[in-house]
Motif scaffolding. Sequence first.
Motif, PDB file in Angstrom:
ATOM      1  N   GLY A 103       0.794  -1.229   0.000  1.00 34.67           N
ATOM      2  CA  GLY A 103       0.000   0.000   0.000  1.00 34.67           C
ATOM      3  C   GLY A 103       0.821   1.270   0.000  1.00 34.67           C
ATOM      4  N   THR A 104       2.101   1.151  -0.286  1.00 34.00           N
ATOM      5  CA  THR A 104       2.990   2.310  -0.320  1.00 34.00           C
ATOM      6  C   THR A 104       3.256   2.704  -1.768  1.00 34.00           C
ATOM      7  OG1 THR A 104       4.098   1.541   1.678  1.00 34.00           O
ATOM      8  CG2 THR A 104       5.241   3.212   0.409  1.00 34.00           C
ATOM      9  N   LEU A 105       3.234   4.004  -2.025  1.00 33.53           N
ATOM     10  CA  LEU A 105       3.536   4.485  -3.369  1.00 33.53           C
ATOM     11  C   LEU A 105       5.030   4.723  -3.476  1.00 33.53           C
ATOM     12  CD1 LEU A 105       2.382   5.545  -6.101  1.00 33.53           C
ATOM     13  CD2 LEU A 105       2.486   7.812  -5.086  1.00 33.53           C
ATOM     14  N   LEU A 106       5.666   4.077  -4.437  1.00 34.68           N
ATOM     15  CA  LEU A 106       7.104   4.247  -4.629  1.00 34.68           C
ATOM     16  C   LEU A 106       7.329   4.782  -6.028  1.00 34.68           C
ATOM     17  CD1 LEU A 106       9.823   3.729  -3.160  1.00 34.68           C
ATOM     18  CD2 LEU A 106       9.939   1.581  -4.421  1.00 34.68           C
ATOM     19  N   ARG A 143      -6.427  14.311  13.305  1.00 33.52           N
ATOM     20  CA  ARG A 143      -6.014  12.920  13.122  1.00 33.52           C
ATOM     21  C   ARG A 143      -5.806  12.608  11.646  1.00 33.52           C
ATOM     22  NH1 ARG A 143      -3.227   9.652  16.335  1.00 33.52           N
ATOM     23  NH2 ARG A 143      -4.278   7.709  16.863  1.00 33.52           N
ATOM     24  N   GLU A 144      -6.686  13.131  10.777  1.00 38.66           N
ATOM     25  CA  GLU A 144      -6.533  12.916   9.333  1.00 38.66           C
ATOM     26  C   GLU A 144      -5.249  13.565   8.821  1.00 38.66           C
ATOM     27  OE1 GLU A 144     -11.285  12.556   8.144  1.00 38.66           O
ATOM     28  OE2 GLU A 144     -10.278  14.503   8.048  1.00 38.66           O
ATOM     29  N   ILE A 145      -4.916  14.724   9.368  1.00 44.03           N
ATOM     30  CA  ILE A 145      -3.670  15.397   8.980  1.00 44.03           C
ATOM     31  C   ILE A 145      -2.460  14.558   9.404  1.00 44.03           C
ATOM     32  CG2 ILE A 145      -2.201  17.420   9.420  1.00 44.03           C
ATOM     33  CD1 ILE A 145      -4.808  19.097   9.382  1.00 44.03           C
ATOM     34  N   GLU A 146      -2.553  13.930  10.572  1.00 43.80           N
ATOM     35  CA  GLU A 146      -1.478  13.026  11.011  1.00 43.80           C
ATOM     36  C   GLU A 146      -1.301  11.877  10.019  1.00 43.80           C
ATOM     37  OE1 GLU A 146      -0.953  12.779  15.749  1.00 43.80           O
ATOM     38  OE2 GLU A 146      -2.913  12.138  15.051  1.00 43.80           O
ATOM     39  N   VAL A 147      -2.422  11.334   9.554  1.00 44.47           N
ATOM     40  CA  VAL A 147      -2.369  10.231   8.579  1.00 44.47           C
ATOM     41  C   VAL A 147      -1.744  10.725   7.278  1.00 44.47           C
ATOM     42  CG1 VAL A 147      -3.748   8.647   7.163  1.00 44.47           C
ATOM     43  CG2 VAL A 147      -4.309   8.967   9.585  1.00 44.47           C
ATOM     44  N   VAL A 148      -2.133  11.933   6.828  1.00 41.52           N
ATOM     45  CA  VAL A 148      -1.566  12.511   5.612  1.00 41.52           C
ATOM     46  C   VAL A 148      -0.046  12.653   5.748  1.00 41.52           C
ATOM     47  CG1 VAL A 148      -1.406  14.638   4.241  1.00 41.52           C
ATOM     48  CG2 VAL A 148      -3.639  13.721   4.838  1.00 41.52           C
ATOM     49  N   GLU A 149       0.404  13.117   6.911  1.00 45.04           N
ATOM     50  CA  GLU A 149       1.849  13.291   7.130  1.00 45.04           C
ATOM     51  C   GLU A 149       2.582  11.960   7.005  1.00 45.04           C
ATOM     52  OE1 GLU A 149       1.828  15.151  10.936  1.00 45.04           O
ATOM     53  OE2 GLU A 149       1.527  17.169  10.124  1.00 45.04           O
ATOM     54  N   GLN A 150       1.960  10.899   7.508  1.00 39.87           N
ATOM     55  CA  GLN A 150       2.560   9.566   7.418  1.00 39.87           C
ATOM     56  C   GLN A 150       2.605   9.086   5.968  1.00 39.87           C
ATOM     57  OE1 GLN A 150       3.726   7.627  10.211  1.00 39.87           O
ATOM     58  NE2 GLN A 150       3.556   9.635  11.158  1.00 39.87           N
ATOM     59  N   ILE A 151       1.527   9.352   5.228  1.00 40.15           N
ATOM     60  CA  ILE A 151       1.480   8.969   3.813  1.00 40.15           C
ATOM     61  C   ILE A 151       2.590   9.688   3.041  1.00 40.15           C
ATOM     62  CG2 ILE A 151       0.130   9.164   1.670  1.00 40.15           C
ATOM     63  CD1 ILE A 151      -2.394   8.737   3.415  1.00 40.15           C
ATOM     64  N   MET A 152       2.800  10.964   3.356  1.00 42.89           N
ATOM     65  CA  MET A 152       3.819  11.753   2.672  1.00 42.89           C
ATOM     66  C   MET A 152       5.230  11.231   2.943  1.00 42.89           C
ATOM     67  SD  MET A 152       2.250  13.824   0.797  1.00 42.89           S
ATOM     68  CE  MET A 152       3.587  14.887   0.251  1.00 42.89           C
ATOM     69  N   GLN A 153       5.382  10.481   4.038  1.00 39.96           N
ATOM     70  CA  GLN A 153       6.680   9.868   4.342  1.00 39.96           C
ATOM     71  C   GLN A 153       6.820   8.511   3.660  1.00 39.96           C
ATOM     72  OE1 GLN A 153       7.374   9.846   8.645  1.00 39.96           O
ATOM     73  NE2 GLN A 153       6.295  11.794   8.803  1.00 39.96           N
ATOM     74  N   GLY A 154       5.793   8.145   2.852  1.00 37.96           N
ATOM     75  CA  GLY A 154       5.846   6.910   2.094  1.00 37.96           C
ATOM     76  C   GLY A 154       5.504   5.675   2.896  1.00 37.96           C
TER      77      GLY A 154
END
Length: 197
Positions: A103-106, A143-154
């Motif tokens: 589920g990670t975008l590379l 909480r959604e912003i926290e999730v977005v930050e994690q997604i941005m870290q891949g």
Amino acid sequence: MLLSLNDEIRIIGEAANGAELLTLLSSKVPHVILMDIRIPIMDGIEATKAVKDQYPNAKVIILTTFNEDEYIFNGLKNGADGFILKDSDSKEIIKSIKAAYEGTLLLHSQVTSKLIYALQNIPEYPSTPSVEKKDLSKLLTPREIEVVEQIMQGKSNKTISMTLFLTEGTVKNYVSRILDKLELKSRSELIIYLKGK
């Protein structure tokens, strides 16, 4: 041939074109599909859209070259889960497949640059006018912003769930809500949109 040498990857089918792929998928759907853009009858972009429409859980990685900007952009709009260069070595291809599966975008850094450029310079991109002026803090919960930050870290959903002490299902729900609120279709669109801000 390269993939068949890896013990962790099992190839369950090969198709010469998009139409043949859809026929194969009717009997068995793989976790990850490597999609060439330049294939006959139904090209890779059309096939990606058809796959994502019919089998949204299947991950599609598009094989591309540097001179296919328009194809890269359209692949993103049609839900591609990643892009790798055709001349990537076997280790990078395998890493991309595993990342997509988790589920990670590379994205190769040069592909990312092209996508950002495309988003900034193609005015007909459907999401840009509506989300461009939106302030994330007004649209998303903390909480959604926290999730977005994690997604941005891949990070994958599994890693995010461990980091934020949530279940993986809860993380998936957050990701779906975030995409809905920002009027985006995929994690790849979210990453490119935010990197372009």
